[in-house]
Design a protein around this motif. Structure first.
Motif, short mmCIF file in Angstrom:
data_model
loop_
_atom_site.label_atom_id
_atom_site.label_comp_id
_atom_site.label_asym_id
_atom_site.label_seq_id
_atom_site.Cartn_x
_atom_site.Cartn_y
_atom_site.Cartn_z
N THR A 216 0.86 -1.04 -0.08
CA THR A 216 -0.02 0.03 -0.05
C THR A 216 0.88 1.16 0.03
O THR A 216 0.57 2.15 -0.69
CB THR A 216 -1.04 -0.11 1.15
OG1 THR A 216 -1.84 -1.22 1.06
CG2 THR A 216 -1.76 1.28 1.39
N LEU A 217 1.82 1.19 0.95
CA LEU A 217 2.85 2.52 1.10
C LEU A 217 4.25 2.25 1.00
O LEU A 217 4.57 1.21 1.57
CB LEU A 217 2.52 3.20 2.49
CG LEU A 217 3.46 4.26 2.84
CD1 LEU A 217 2.93 5.50 1.58
CD2 LEU A 217 3.06 4.92 4.04
N GLN B 73 -9.06 4.34 -4.16
CA GLN B 73 -9.12 3.92 -2.87
C GLN B 73 -7.80 3.60 -2.31
O GLN B 73 -7.56 3.86 -1.12
CB GLN B 73 -9.56 2.13 -3.16
CG GLN B 73 -10.93 2.05 -2.98
CD GLN B 73 -11.39 0.39 -2.61
OE1 GLN B 73 -10.73 -0.33 -3.27
NE2 GLN B 73 -12.52 0.28 -2.00
N ILE B 74 -6.63 3.56 -2.89
CA ILE B 74 -5.25 3.52 -2.48
C ILE B 74 -5.04 4.76 -1.88
O ILE B 74 -4.43 5.01 -0.70
CB ILE B 74 -4.27 3.18 -3.39
CG1 ILE B 74 -3.15 2.30 -2.74
CG2 ILE B 74 -3.77 4.05 -4.41
CD1 ILE B 74 -1.96 1.71 -3.36
N VAL B 75 -5.26 6.04 -2.41
CA VAL B 75 -5.21 7.18 -1.76
C VAL B 75 -5.89 7.17 -0.66
O VAL B 75 -5.42 7.98 0.42
CB VAL B 75 -5.67 8.54 -2.83
CG1 VAL B 75 -5.68 9.65 -2.22
CG2 VAL B 75 -4.64 8.15 -4.33
N ARG B 76 -7.16 6.96 -0.61
CA ARG B 76 -7.82 6.99 0.70
C ARG B 76 -7.08 5.96 1.93
O ARG B 76 -7.08 6.67 3.04
CB ARG B 76 -9.12 6.62 0.56
CG ARG B 76 -10.10 7.69 -0.13
CD ARG B 76 -11.67 7.17 -0.05
NE ARG B 76 -11.97 6.03 -0.71
CZ ARG B 76 -12.42 5.89 -2.03
NH1 ARG B 76 -12.47 6.85 -2.92
NH2 ARG B 76 -12.64 4.89 -2.58
N ILE C 33 7.19 -0.58 7.59
CA ILE C 33 7.87 -1.67 6.65
C ILE C 33 6.83 -1.87 5.57
O ILE C 33 5.88 -2.25 5.42
CB ILE C 33 7.80 -3.03 7.48
CG1 ILE C 33 8.44 -2.87 8.91
CG2 ILE C 33 8.18 -4.22 6.93
CD1 ILE C 33 8.16 -4.00 10.01
N THR C 34 7.90 -1.72 4.51
CA THR C 34 6.88 -1.56 3.21
C THR C 34 7.13 -3.10 2.58
O THR C 34 7.79 -3.86 3.08
CB THR C 34 7.57 -0.65 2.17
OG1 THR C 34 9.20 -1.24 1.82
CG2 THR C 34 7.82 0.65 2.51
N ASN D 63 6.18 12.22 0.20
CA ASN D 63 5.77 11.30 -0.55
C ASN D 63 5.07 11.98 -1.87
O ASN D 63 4.13 12.73 -1.58
CB ASN D 63 4.45 10.16 -0.16
CG ASN D 63 4.18 9.03 -1.08
OD1 ASN D 63 3.93 9.19 -2.21
ND2 ASN D 63 4.68 8.05 -0.54
N PRO D 64 5.45 11.80 -3.10
CA PRO D 64 5.14 12.60 -4.36
C PRO D 64 3.68 12.27 -4.62
O PRO D 64 2.93 12.93 -5.67
CB PRO D 64 6.16 12.33 -5.43
CG PRO D 64 6.70 11.05 -4.95
CD PRO D 64 6.59 11.05 -3.57
N PHE D 65 3.08 11.01 -4.13
CA PHE D 65 1.81 10.52 -4.65
C PHE D 65 0.69 11.13 -3.84
O PHE D 65 -0.40 11.45 -4.21
CB PHE D 65 2.06 9.00 -4.93
CG PHE D 65 2.75 8.63 -6.02
CD1 PHE D 65 2.60 8.63 -7.33
CD2 PHE D 65 4.11 8.30 -5.58
CE1 PHE D 65 3.54 8.36 -8.20
CE2 PHE D 65 5.08 7.80 -6.56
CZ PHE D 65 4.63 7.93 -7.86
#
Length: 212
Positions: A155-156, A173-176, A191-192, A207-209
């Motif tokens: 997700t992040l 959805q992923i932005v939310r 932890i990604t 984070n640029p997104f």
């Protein structure tokens, strides 16, 4: 007052796509969670043994092939239960097809034992599951408030977010979901799913997104 011992935590890349597998262990009970065992079951078992831990739950942030490849072997060797959000059942049911598409040898895995729910307490009583859809419909993150630790799966990422062009992905959805994660403690380590750790505060600002 006596202090509570810190959770045992080790994260290391596994499998052909170098998914980050994380072991979270309770130093008192010696019970452990294994998150995203994406390959190399012998390596994961060796790390558990080094820490004197017994896996009781195998958690999946989502059901893409690179996050499950050691799950069947891990369950067979430890008896730990497999956990997934129901929204990703269609991906789990098609793991063999995913492997074929990406040219990765398929390792069979039984169905999940339990469906994860948003806000449910995790085994060992040390964290909670958070539903963070977008990368997949059933994507989950795992929040360990006392340890200031967030497992975000795909997700992040450090200065990035998960792709949404695969099965069931949803860019809005992923932005939310990322914005939901930004409401947690900004000092928390993230932890990604792949690559290096980051912190929530860094991503909120840089984070640029998705910015806070």
């Amino acid at each position: 007052m006596p202090t509570t011992p810190k959770l045992i935590r080790e994260t290391f890349p596994v499998g052909p796509l170098q998914c980050n597998c994380t072991i979270i262990g309770d130093p008192l009970t010696k019970k452990a969670l294994v998150v995203d065992p994406g390959g190399n079951p012998e390596q994961i078992m060796a790390r558990l043994e080094q820490h004197g831990l017994k896996a009781v739950s195998i958690l999946h942030t989502h059901a893409h092939l690179d996050h499950f490849l050691a799950s069947g072997k891990m369950k067979e060797q430890t008896g730990a239960t497999l956990h997934l959000h129901r929204g990703d059942q269609f991906l789990w049911d098609n793991l063999e097809m995913q492997c074929q598409l990406f040219g990765v040898p398929y390792t069979s895995v039984p169905p999940p034992d339990r469906w994860l729910e948003h806000g449910e307490a995790l085994a060992c009583g040390c964290g909670v599951a958070l539903h963070t859809p977008g990368h997949t419909p059933g994507s989950m993150s795992f929040w360990f408030e006392g340890a200031g630790l967030l497992i975000a799966g795909d997700t992040l990422f450090r200065r990035g977010i998960g792709r949404t062009d695969l099965w069931g992905g949803d860019a809005r959805q992923i932005v939310r979901s990322v914005q939901q994660l930004y409401t947690l403690d900004e000092t928390a380590v993230v932890i990604t799913g792949h690559g290096s750790d980051t912190t929530l505060g860094e991503e909120m600002r840089e984070n640029p997104f998705v910015r806070a």
